[in-house]
Design an enzyme around this catalytic site. Structure first.
Site, PDB file in Angstrom:
ATOM      1  N   ARG A 223       0.837  -1.197   0.000  1.00  0.00           N
ATOM      2  CA  ARG A 223       0.000   0.000   0.000  1.00  0.00           C
ATOM      3  C   ARG A 223       0.876   1.251   0.000  1.00  0.00           C
ATOM      4  O   ARG A 223       2.062   1.197   0.328  1.00  0.00           O
ATOM      5  CB  ARG A 223      -0.911   0.010   1.228  1.00  0.00           C
ATOM      6  CG  ARG A 223      -1.812  -1.213   1.355  1.00  0.00           C
ATOM      7  CD  ARG A 223      -2.586  -1.177   2.667  1.00  0.00           C
ATOM      8  NE  ARG A 223      -3.483  -2.319   2.814  1.00  0.00           N
ATOM      9  CZ  ARG A 223      -3.173  -3.461   3.419  1.00  0.00           C
ATOM     10  NH1 ARG A 223      -1.944  -3.614   3.937  1.00  0.00           N
ATOM     11  NH2 ARG A 223      -4.049  -4.440   3.517  1.00  0.00           N
ATOM     12  N   LYS A 247      -1.264  -2.877   8.099  1.00  0.00           N
ATOM     13  CA  LYS A 247      -2.370  -2.446   8.948  1.00  0.00           C
ATOM     14  C   LYS A 247      -2.339  -3.198  10.273  1.00  0.00           C
ATOM     15  O   LYS A 247      -1.977  -4.361  10.321  1.00  0.00           O
ATOM     16  CB  LYS A 247      -3.702  -2.704   8.239  1.00  0.00           C
ATOM     17  CG  LYS A 247      -3.975  -1.761   7.066  1.00  0.00           C
ATOM     18  CD  LYS A 247      -5.363  -1.972   6.507  1.00  0.00           C
ATOM     19  CE  LYS A 247      -5.684  -0.954   5.418  1.00  0.00           C
ATOM     20  NZ  LYS A 247      -7.050  -1.130   4.894  1.00  0.00           N
ATOM     21  N   HIS A 319      -2.843   2.270  -5.692  1.00  0.00           N
ATOM     22  CA  HIS A 319      -3.680   1.114  -5.382  1.00  0.00           C
ATOM     23  C   HIS A 319      -3.993   0.284  -6.627  1.00  0.00           C
ATOM     24  O   HIS A 319      -4.171  -0.929  -6.529  1.00  0.00           O
ATOM     25  CB  HIS A 319      -4.976   1.559  -4.709  1.00  0.00           C
ATOM     26  CG  HIS A 319      -5.441   0.606  -3.645  1.00  0.00           C
ATOM     27  ND1 HIS A 319      -4.760   0.421  -2.463  1.00  0.00           N
ATOM     28  CD2 HIS A 319      -6.487  -0.240  -3.603  1.00  0.00           C
ATOM     29  CE1 HIS A 319      -5.380  -0.483  -1.734  1.00  0.00           C
ATOM     30  NE2 HIS A 319      -6.421  -0.906  -2.397  1.00  0.00           N
ATOM     31  N   ARG A 322      -1.300  -2.102  -7.067  1.00  0.00           N
ATOM     32  CA  ARG A 322      -1.499  -3.222  -6.129  1.00  0.00           C
ATOM     33  C   ARG A 322      -2.469  -4.247  -6.721  1.00  0.00           C
ATOM     34  O   ARG A 322      -2.229  -5.450  -6.674  1.00  0.00           O
ATOM     35  CB  ARG A 322      -2.033  -2.648  -4.814  1.00  0.00           C
ATOM     36  CG  ARG A 322      -2.368  -3.651  -3.725  1.00  0.00           C
ATOM     37  CD  ARG A 322      -2.727  -2.857  -2.470  1.00  0.00           C
ATOM     38  NE  ARG A 322      -3.427  -3.635  -1.467  1.00  0.00           N
ATOM     39  CZ  ARG A 322      -2.847  -4.375  -0.531  1.00  0.00           C
ATOM     40  NH1 ARG A 322      -1.533  -4.468  -0.499  1.00  0.00           N
ATOM     41  NH2 ARG A 322      -3.563  -5.024   0.366  1.00  0.00           N
ATOM     42  N   HIS A 345      -3.740  -8.988   3.541  1.00  0.00           N
ATOM     43  CA  HIS A 345      -5.175  -9.022   3.836  1.00  0.00           C
ATOM     44  C   HIS A 345      -5.415  -9.792   5.124  1.00  0.00           C
ATOM     45  O   HIS A 345      -4.767 -10.817   5.382  1.00  0.00           O
ATOM     46  CB  HIS A 345      -5.950  -9.683   2.695  1.00  0.00           C
ATOM     47  CG  HIS A 345      -6.096  -8.810   1.491  1.00  0.00           C
ATOM     48  ND1 HIS A 345      -6.353  -9.304   0.231  1.00  0.00           N
ATOM     49  CD2 HIS A 345      -6.015  -7.456   1.351  1.00  0.00           C
ATOM     50  CE1 HIS A 345      -6.421  -8.297  -0.631  1.00  0.00           C
ATOM     51  NE2 HIS A 345      -6.225  -7.174   0.028  1.00  0.00           N
ATOM     52  N   TYR A 354     -10.310 -10.772  -6.528  1.00  0.00           N
ATOM     53  CA  TYR A 354      -9.503 -10.904  -7.744  1.00  0.00           C
ATOM     54  C   TYR A 354      -9.933 -12.104  -8.579  1.00  0.00           C
ATOM     55  O   TYR A 354      -9.728 -12.120  -9.789  1.00  0.00           O
ATOM     56  CB  TYR A 354      -8.021 -11.004  -7.385  1.00  0.00           C
ATOM     57  CG  TYR A 354      -7.525  -9.759  -6.708  1.00  0.00           C
ATOM     58  CD1 TYR A 354      -7.374  -8.571  -7.411  1.00  0.00           C
ATOM     59  CD2 TYR A 354      -7.243  -9.758  -5.346  1.00  0.00           C
ATOM     60  CE1 TYR A 354      -6.947  -7.420  -6.780  1.00  0.00           C
ATOM     61  CE2 TYR A 354      -6.809  -8.609  -4.711  1.00  0.00           C
ATOM     62  CZ  TYR A 354      -6.669  -7.448  -5.432  1.00  0.00           C
ATOM     63  OH  TYR A 354      -6.258  -6.292  -4.801  1.00  0.00           O
TER      64      TYR A 354
END
Length: 380
Positions: A223, A247, A319, A322, A345, A354
């Site tokens: 990211r 994250k 993004h 990504r 994730h 995806y």
């Protein structure tokens, strides 16, 4: 004799005391509604809410390790909600937090957001902030329950991730390969200990930095915030991996292809030459020609400028790069769990989007190429 009527304040103009009382009465009639306003939601509910919001944001920062951007979005959503209540609840009397965060008022606020024309995704985000805040207050013993869970959210149309064509990305990397090479590095080092004094040297360095920015985003799928947060110590040359803090402050390792590792090594030499000093493991990996850490707007502008042309259309952002590498890996047969770990994730559901993009791509190929699809499914 006619009896005089009693009045709370005399209006006789020939009395100094009466005039003072009249003046006090006028001030009181102005002050009373203001006092009532602040007692109702300006001091009691709203001040308690603001204090609770501050505590909640501290919890997100220190315990949940949410990013600064997420903290700002949540704070904005919560402050907007209590500002909304202060303008719409002026006649309801004193309000406490359980009432302020009750299901009817939350539904009212959601309707207000929708009427403002906000997208379902934005409404979802703001209601999620209220739900998270309510859940926090429940755990702190300040709310009996999380009423936000009972509020139905607007339906969101599933957005398939955008991505760039493989041929377009290959064209970009081929066209910019010389900026990442050793020849340009030797040219930069030839400007001596103060290359920033030369416009040509600065230009060479900027091209190398921008190219590496694209290479890292596309080659690792990290990211934008993760890219900015990389340090020199994040790069492990001996193992060929990149240590990324994602994250929730979670660390993950991403393998690097040899060409990308080599490009990072050459860049580090260029950065040391531009800054005029040896760099430590705690220093930012990517820096401007003045040695400053990159910032979000700089990265966004870099991607827009670098991907201009090469057959790349549509939105140009970190993004989308990504999404691009994730789609390419899936098309090449990588399993979803591996892609999930690489992207950082928290659940496989976020990665499965995806597969839908791949199915839609397959459907387009099918409709364009299959003999029966061309005929609308009819037999000869």
């Amino acid at each position: 004799m006619q009896k005089k009527r009693n009045r709370p304040f005399s209006l006789r103009r020939n009395s100094t005391i009466s005039a003072d009382l009249d003046y006090f009465y006028i001030l009181w009639t102005i002050f009373l509604p203001i006092r009532t306003f602040f007692r109702t939601f300006g001091v009691d509910c709203e001040d308690r809410a603001m204090e609770s919001i501050d505590n909640y944001i501290s919890y997100l920062k220190n315990v949940r390790r949410y990013s600064l951007r997420t903290q700002e979005l949540y704070r904005s959503a919560l402050e907007e909600y209590f500002d909304f209540r202060s303008w719409t609840d002026a006649e309801d009397g004193e309000v406490d937090l359980p009432t302020a965060l009750s299901a009817p008022w939350l539904r009212h606020h959601e309707a207000y957001l929708i009427e403002k024309g906000l997208s379902p995704r934005t409404v979802h985000l703001r209601m999620s902030a209220l739900s998270g805040f309510s859940g926090y207050l429940v755990r702190e013993g300040l709310l009996p329950g999380n009423a936000a869970k009972a509020v139905r959210r607007p339906k969101m149309r599933r957005r398939l991730p955008e991505f760039y064509r493989l041929a377009s990305m290959e064209e970009y990397f081929a066209a910019t390969a010389h900026w990442a090479g050793e020849d340009e590095l030797e040219l930069l080092l030839g400007y001596g200990p103060s290359p920033t004094a030369s416009k040509t040297a600065v230009d060479i360095y900027r091209h190398r930095l921008r190219r590496l920015t694209v290479s890292l985003l596309h080659g690792t799928g990290i990211r934008r915030a993760e890219l900015i947060g990389l340090t020199v110590g994040s790069f492990d040359l001996s193992r060929g991996v990149l240590h990324v803090r994602g994250k929730g402050d979670k660390m993950r390792e991403i393998p690097l292809i040899p060409s990308l590792s080599h490009e990072i090594c050459l860049y580090l030499k260029a950065a040391e030459s531009m800054t005029g000093r040896a760099r430590t493991g705690e220093d930012p990996l990517l820096v401007t020609e003045k040695g400053r850490k990159l910032y979000p707007e700089y990265v966004d502008r870099t991607i827009k400028a670098e991907l201009d042309g090469y057959g790349i259309t549509g939105r140009k952002s970190p993004h989308v790069l990504r999404h691009t590498i994730a789609t390419e890996l899936l098309d090449d047969g990588a399993d979803l769990n591996s892609i999930k770990e690489m992207l950082g994730h928290s659940s496989l559901a976020a990665t499965q989007v995806y597969t839908h993009a791949g199915i839609e791509k397959l459907a387009k190929v099918y409709n364009n190429a299959h003999p029966r699809a061309k005929k609308g499914g009819k037999d000869d």
